[in-house]
Design a protein around this motif. Structure first.
Motif, PDB file in Angstrom:
ATOM      1  N   GLN A  58      -0.439 -11.146 -12.017  1.00 32.39           N
ATOM      2  CA  GLN A  58      -1.214 -11.971 -11.086  1.00 32.39           C
ATOM      3  C   GLN A  58      -0.329 -12.543  -9.990  1.00 32.39           C
ATOM      4  O   GLN A  58      -0.741 -12.623  -8.825  1.00 32.39           O
ATOM      5  N   ARG A  59       0.891 -12.911 -10.356  1.00 34.24           N
ATOM      6  CA  ARG A  59       1.812 -13.447  -9.347  1.00 34.24           C
ATOM      7  C   ARG A  59       2.249 -12.355  -8.366  1.00 34.24           C
ATOM      8  O   ARG A  59       2.429 -12.608  -7.172  1.00 34.24           O
ATOM      9  N   ILE A  60       2.419 -11.127  -8.873  1.00 33.97           N
ATOM     10  CA  ILE A  60       2.752 -10.008  -7.995  1.00 33.97           C
ATOM     11  C   ILE A  60       1.606  -9.734  -7.027  1.00 33.97           C
ATOM     12  O   ILE A  60       1.818  -9.521  -5.830  1.00 33.97           O
ATOM     13  N   LEU A  61       0.379  -9.755  -7.534  1.00 36.46           N
ATOM     14  CA  LEU A  61      -0.786  -9.574  -6.664  1.00 36.46           C
ATOM     15  C   LEU A  61      -0.822 -10.655  -5.597  1.00 36.46           C
ATOM     16  O   LEU A  61      -1.114 -10.373  -4.422  1.00 36.46           O
ATOM     17  N   GLY A  62      -0.525 -11.892  -5.984  1.00 34.23           N
ATOM     18  CA  GLY A  62      -0.498 -12.983  -5.007  1.00 34.23           C
ATOM     19  C   GLY A  62       0.522 -12.743  -3.910  1.00 34.23           C
ATOM     20  O   GLY A  62       0.265 -13.025  -2.735  1.00 34.23           O
ATOM     21  N   ALA A  63       1.689 -12.207  -4.281  1.00 33.93           N
ATOM     22  CA  ALA A  63       2.722 -11.898  -3.284  1.00 33.93           C
ATOM     23  C   ALA A  63       2.248 -10.827  -2.323  1.00 33.93           C
ATOM     24  O   ALA A  63       2.520 -10.886  -1.117  1.00 33.93           O
ATOM     25  N   VAL A  64       1.513  -9.836  -2.846  1.00 34.95           N
ATOM     26  CA  VAL A  64       0.964  -8.779  -1.994  1.00 34.95           C
ATOM     27  C   VAL A  64      -0.056  -9.359  -1.028  1.00 34.95           C
ATOM     28  O   VAL A  64      -0.023  -9.092   0.187  1.00 34.95           O
ATOM     29  N   GLN A  65      -0.977 -10.156  -1.532  1.00 32.61           N
ATOM     30  CA  GLN A  65      -2.033 -10.717  -0.697  1.00 32.61           C
ATOM     31  C   GLN A  65      -1.487 -11.671   0.355  1.00 32.61           C
ATOM     32  O   GLN A  65      -2.061 -11.802   1.437  1.00 32.61           O
ATOM     33  N   GLN A  66      -0.368 -12.309   0.044  1.00 27.63           N
ATOM     34  CA  GLN A  66       0.214 -13.263   0.984  1.00 27.63           C
ATOM     35  C   GLN A  66       1.103 -12.596   2.025  1.00 27.63           C
ATOM     36  O   GLN A  66       1.152 -13.035   3.182  1.00 27.63           O
ATOM     37  N   ASN A  67       1.790 -11.515   1.624  1.00 27.53           N
ATOM     38  CA  ASN A  67       2.836 -10.971   2.498  1.00 27.53           C
ATOM     39  C   ASN A  67       2.624  -9.551   3.004  1.00 27.53           C
ATOM     40  O   ASN A  67       3.353  -9.112   3.894  1.00 27.53           O
ATOM     41  N   ALA A  68       1.664  -8.827   2.433  1.00 25.94           N
ATOM     42  CA  ALA A  68       1.454  -7.435   2.846  1.00 25.94           C
ATOM     43  C   ALA A  68       0.241  -7.318   3.763  1.00 25.94           C
ATOM     44  O   ALA A  68      -0.704  -8.100   3.672  1.00 25.94           O
ATOM     45  N   THR A  69       0.284  -6.333   4.632  1.00 27.85           N
ATOM     46  CA  THR A  69      -0.816  -6.066   5.564  1.00 27.85           C
ATOM     47  C   THR A  69      -1.837  -5.163   4.896  1.00 27.85           C
ATOM     48  O   THR A  69      -1.486  -4.123   4.340  1.00 27.85           O
ATOM     49  N   ARG A  70      -3.092  -5.542   4.952  1.00 30.30           N
ATOM     50  CA  ARG A  70      -4.160  -4.714   4.376  1.00 30.30           C
ATOM     51  C   ARG A  70      -4.146  -3.323   5.002  1.00 30.30           C
ATOM     52  O   ARG A  70      -4.045  -3.188   6.223  1.00 30.30           O
ATOM     53  N   GLY A  71      -4.247  -2.298   4.153  1.00 34.55           N
ATOM     54  CA  GLY A  71      -4.296  -0.936   4.659  1.00 34.55           C
ATOM     55  C   GLY A  71      -2.952  -0.336   4.984  1.00 34.55           C
ATOM     56  O   GLY A  71      -2.877   0.797   5.461  1.00 34.55           O
TER      57      GLY A  71
END
Length: 265
Positions: A58-71
């Protein structure tokens, strides 16, 4: 005066504990396989689970949602690597071995890929982002909680159309690949699940006719935690031509590597 001394002692003790937790112990375990796995995969994970009331995936997913660009698959990979190098270790193939994975995927240019062990979808995204149009990637994950996170990571990367994530045990699903999933053979298989399943699942793929002449098996963590029975099999069998790629356990300095084995038929 006594209270002031006590305050200094508490403050100094807290600072020492923080330094041990944040810098000193992580620096020491960087070079020791057993200590690295115990420290990161048991102690730190349990502490953070308790403190944050969340799980590592869940914390890894949070890092993705916070720092990665969709698509943008590569930004998803970078976000996970940055989090795992600077915040919390995780059992992804990682950035160093990930480059080896990338080179093998690009070399094989597979139309059909099987990944054994999805975890949070890091290597899934990494592989799928390099596949040619209309290629098919099937990834198997035994843990339903991991699968929930992986689906969200894959969706954030915009790769849902290329990836089919299937929940269940590899030993149960491999025999169903032809009838249930419409796959005759796999061009590339990435093994990154339970280490004691590498050898039986490889033999099962052979028995089910899922490997053709030229199919490539790429196995992670063959040194740490290690897969000695699998290595002995692919290196001694006349049906495989194997090559070892020396590297390091994800996000550490501990020796690990990938074994690339070409099925000769």
């Amino acid at each position: 005066m006594m209270w002031l001394t006590l305050l200094y002692s508490i403050t100094g003790g807290a600072a020492l504990l923080y330094a041990l937790y944040r810098w000193l112990i992580p620096a020491v375990v960087q070079y020791h396989a057993g200590l690295a796995l115990i420290w990161h995969d048991v102690i730190v994970e349990r502490i953070l689970d308790t403190v944050t009331q969340s799980t590592r995936p869940q914390r890894i997913l949070g890092a993705v949602q916070q720092n990665a660009t969709r698509g943008d698959p590569r930004s998803v990979v970078r976000a996970i690597d940055q989090y795992c190098r600077n915040q919390e270790w995780a059992m992804n193939v990682g950035d160093e071995k990930g480059c080896i994975l990338d080179s093998v995927v690009s070399e094989v240019n597979p139309a059909t890929v099987l990944e054994l062990g999805t975890y949070c979808g890091y290597s899934t995204v990494r592989i799928a982002s390099l596949l040619p149009p209309h290629a098919k990637l099937i990834t198997l994950e035994f843990n339903p909680e991991f699968a929930v996170i992986a689906r969200q990571v894959i969706a954030w990367a915009g790769l849902e159309d290329k990836i089919q994530l299937v929940e269940g045990a590899s030993g149960d699903l491999i025999p169903k690949m032809k009838e249930q999933f419409g796959v005759e053979t796999f061009d590339l298989v990435f093994l990154d699940h339970w280490k004691d399943r590498y050898l039986p699942d490889t033999k099962l793929m052979e028995e089910c006719g899922l490997l053709r002449k030229g199919s490539v098996l790429l196995a992670d963590n063959v040194i740490c935690p290690g897969t000695p029975d699998y290595l002995e099999f692919v290196r001694s069998s006349p049906r495989y031509e194997s090559q070892y790629f020396k590297s390091h356990l994800e996000y550490t300095k501990v020796e690990d590597g990938l074994e690339k084995s070409v099925f000769l038929g």
